[in-house]
Write a protein that holds these residues in place. Structure first.
Motif, PDB file in Angstrom:
ATOM      1  N   VAL A  89       0.842  -1.195   0.000  1.00  0.00           N
ATOM      2  CA  VAL A  89       0.000   0.000   0.000  1.00  0.00           C
ATOM      3  C   VAL A  89       0.877   1.245   0.000  1.00  0.00           C
ATOM      4  O   VAL A  89       2.005   1.223   0.509  1.00  0.00           O
ATOM      5  N   LYS A  90       0.348   2.291  -0.581  1.00  0.00           N
ATOM      6  CA  LYS A  90       1.036   3.586  -0.573  1.00  0.00           C
ATOM      7  C   LYS A  90       0.148   4.576   0.184  1.00  0.00           C
ATOM      8  O   LYS A  90      -1.051   4.658  -0.059  1.00  0.00           O
ATOM      9  N   GLN A  91       0.782   5.325   1.093  1.00  0.00           N
ATOM     10  CA  GLN A  91       0.039   6.302   1.883  1.00  0.00           C
ATOM     11  C   GLN A  91       0.845   7.578   2.029  1.00  0.00           C
ATOM     12  O   GLN A  91       2.075   7.565   1.917  1.00  0.00           O
ATOM     13  N   PHE A  92       0.148   8.661   2.324  1.00  0.00           N
ATOM     14  CA  PHE A  92       0.817   9.905   2.701  1.00  0.00           C
ATOM     15  C   PHE A  92       0.999   9.879   4.210  1.00  0.00           C
ATOM     16  O   PHE A  92       0.040   9.747   4.965  1.00  0.00           O
ATOM     17  N   GLU A 152      -7.732  -2.675   3.466  1.00  0.00           N
ATOM     18  CA  GLU A 152      -6.709  -1.914   2.748  1.00  0.00           C
ATOM     19  C   GLU A 152      -6.437  -2.439   1.355  1.00  0.00           C
ATOM     20  O   GLU A 152      -6.160  -1.654   0.441  1.00  0.00           O
ATOM     21  N   THR A 153      -6.492  -3.762   1.160  1.00  0.00           N
ATOM     22  CA  THR A 153      -6.104  -4.323  -0.144  1.00  0.00           C
ATOM     23  C   THR A 153      -7.243  -4.994  -0.891  1.00  0.00           C
ATOM     24  O   THR A 153      -7.115  -5.277  -2.078  1.00  0.00           O
ATOM     25  N   LYS A 195     -11.858  -9.309  -3.299  1.00  0.00           N
ATOM     26  CA  LYS A 195     -13.292  -9.056  -3.331  1.00  0.00           C
ATOM     27  C   LYS A 195     -13.650  -7.580  -3.483  1.00  0.00           C
ATOM     28  O   LYS A 195     -14.808  -7.235  -3.707  1.00  0.00           O
ATOM     29  N   SER A 196     -12.670  -6.688  -3.351  1.00  0.00           N
ATOM     30  CA  SER A 196     -12.927  -5.254  -3.521  1.00  0.00           C
ATOM     31  C   SER A 196     -11.632  -4.571  -3.922  1.00  0.00           C
ATOM     32  O   SER A 196     -10.568  -5.198  -3.968  1.00  0.00           O
ATOM     33  N   SER A 197     -11.714  -3.278  -4.181  1.00  0.00           N
ATOM     34  CA  SER A 197     -10.526  -2.527  -4.586  1.00  0.00           C
ATOM     35  C   SER A 197      -9.667  -2.115  -3.407  1.00  0.00           C
ATOM     36  O   SER A 197      -8.558  -1.616  -3.578  1.00  0.00           O
ATOM     37  N   GLY A 198     -10.175  -2.321  -2.179  1.00  0.00           N
ATOM     38  CA  GLY A 198      -9.402  -1.920  -1.005  1.00  0.00           C
ATOM     39  C   GLY A 198      -9.385  -0.410  -0.847  1.00  0.00           C
ATOM     40  O   GLY A 198     -10.343   0.269  -1.198  1.00  0.00           O
ATOM     41  N   GLU A 219      -3.556   3.724  -1.471  1.00  0.00           N
ATOM     42  CA  GLU A 219      -3.429   3.224  -2.841  1.00  0.00           C
ATOM     43  C   GLU A 219      -2.776   1.847  -2.811  1.00  0.00           C
ATOM     44  O   GLU A 219      -1.718   1.670  -2.185  1.00  0.00           O
ATOM     45  N   VAL A 220      -3.400   0.863  -3.425  1.00  0.00           N
ATOM     46  CA  VAL A 220      -2.831  -0.480  -3.487  1.00  0.00           C
ATOM     47  C   VAL A 220      -1.745  -0.512  -4.558  1.00  0.00           C
ATOM     48  O   VAL A 220      -1.961  -0.071  -5.688  1.00  0.00           O
ATOM     49  N   VAL A 221      -0.583  -1.026  -4.184  1.00  0.00           N
ATOM     50  CA  VAL A 221       0.564  -1.088  -5.090  1.00  0.00           C
ATOM     51  C   VAL A 221       1.063  -2.525  -5.165  1.00  0.00           C
ATOM     52  O   VAL A 221       1.210  -3.187  -4.138  1.00  0.00           O
ATOM     53  N   GLU A 222       1.300  -3.008  -6.375  1.00  0.00           N
ATOM     54  CA  GLU A 222       1.832  -4.358  -6.554  1.00  0.00           C
ATOM     55  C   GLU A 222       3.286  -4.272  -7.009  1.00  0.00           C
ATOM     56  O   GLU A 222       3.613  -3.540  -7.941  1.00  0.00           O
ATOM     57  N   LEU A 223       4.144  -5.035  -6.346  1.00  0.00           N
ATOM     58  CA  LEU A 223       5.564  -5.033  -6.674  1.00  0.00           C
ATOM     59  C   LEU A 223       5.993  -6.397  -7.193  1.00  0.00           C
ATOM     60  O   LEU A 223       5.654  -7.433  -6.608  1.00  0.00           O
ATOM     61  N   THR A 224       6.745  -6.398  -8.276  1.00  0.00           N
ATOM     62  CA  THR A 224       7.381  -7.634  -8.724  1.00  0.00           C
ATOM     63  C   THR A 224       8.582  -7.905  -7.807  1.00  0.00           C
ATOM     64  O   THR A 224       9.014  -7.037  -7.040  1.00  0.00           O
ATOM     65  N   ILE A 225       9.127  -9.098  -7.899  1.00  0.00           N
ATOM     66  CA  ILE A 225      10.318  -9.436  -7.117  1.00  0.00           C
ATOM     67  C   ILE A 225      11.454  -8.479  -7.472  1.00  0.00           C
ATOM     68  O   ILE A 225      12.175  -7.997  -6.596  1.00  0.00           O
TER      69      ILE A 225
END
Length: 207
Positions: free
Chosen positions: A60-63, A118-119, A158-161, A170-176
């Motif tokens: 997740v990304k947050q301020f 959150e996710t 089940k949802s956008s989080g 903001e949900v963030v996906e990271l590759t390895i």
């Protein structure tokens, strides 16, 4: 491009808070009287979430106002911070899903709730693997965080989080590879617990 924007940043003294309590500790160490000021805060849980189908870490990304505040020059921390000089991106952090322990529930129950809020992923307590419980901000708080690991699939989303109430997440996906690159950066806004979690994952779970 970040979805997070912040403006009208004003600084004022804190008079009351539902989340922290400033306290002073007086003690004697080796015969010498000492004083230490600290804050009492809630303990917390965190979760390393890995989508095993797409091989992505779900973050997740947050301020974070504290990160933003300390990213400004000391002489610019007056009643208001100029966001044209100090963009909100200075206070944005990439983290693992986390939440404070402020409910009469088990740590795993709270972790499951935070993951969904959150996710958007729904997981079971049985699938949470405990990683470690450690202390944070030892100079000013010393609160404990219990970190878990869980693997998910796309069907569990089940949802956008994005959090609840007034949270902006903001949900963030990271590759390895992206996770490894974050660890190689000499300067980062990421918190220590996130970096620890990345190292643990790469050492113990990376395929």
């Amino acid at each position: 491009m970040s979805k997070l924007t912040v403006k009208d940043v004003k600084i004022s003294e804190m008079t009351k808070s539902d989340y922290i309590k400033p306290i002073r500790v007086n003690y004697v160490q080796d015969g010498k009287s000492k004083i230490w000021d600290l804050v009492e805060v809630h303990h917390s849980v965190a979760a390393i979430i890995y989508n095993k189908e797409r091989k992505r870490l779900i973050c997740v990304k947050q301020f974070r106002p504290g990160v933003y505040y300390h990213s400004t020059a000391q002489n610019d921390r007056t009643n208001e911070i100029d966001t044209s000089k100090y963009p909100s991106s200075l206070g944005e952090t990439v983290e693992f899903c986390s939440g404070i322990v402020d409910k009469n529930k088990s740590l795993k129950e709270i972790a499951v709730e935070e993951i969904e809020e959150e996710t958007g992923y729904v997981v079971s307590q049985q699938n949470l693997e405990e990683v470690k419980t450690f202390r944070s901000a030892v100079g000013i708080a010393g609160d404990s965080t219990t970190m878990y690991y869980v693997e998910v699939t796309d069907n569990q989303k089940k949802s956008s989080g994005g959090g609840i109430d007034e949270e902006i997440i903001e949900v963030v996906e990271l590759t390895i590879e992206e996770a490894q690159e974050l660890l190689r950066q000499p300067v980062t806004t990421a918190p220590a617990e996130f970096l620890f979690g990345l190292l643990w994952f790469l050492q113990n779970k990376k395929n």
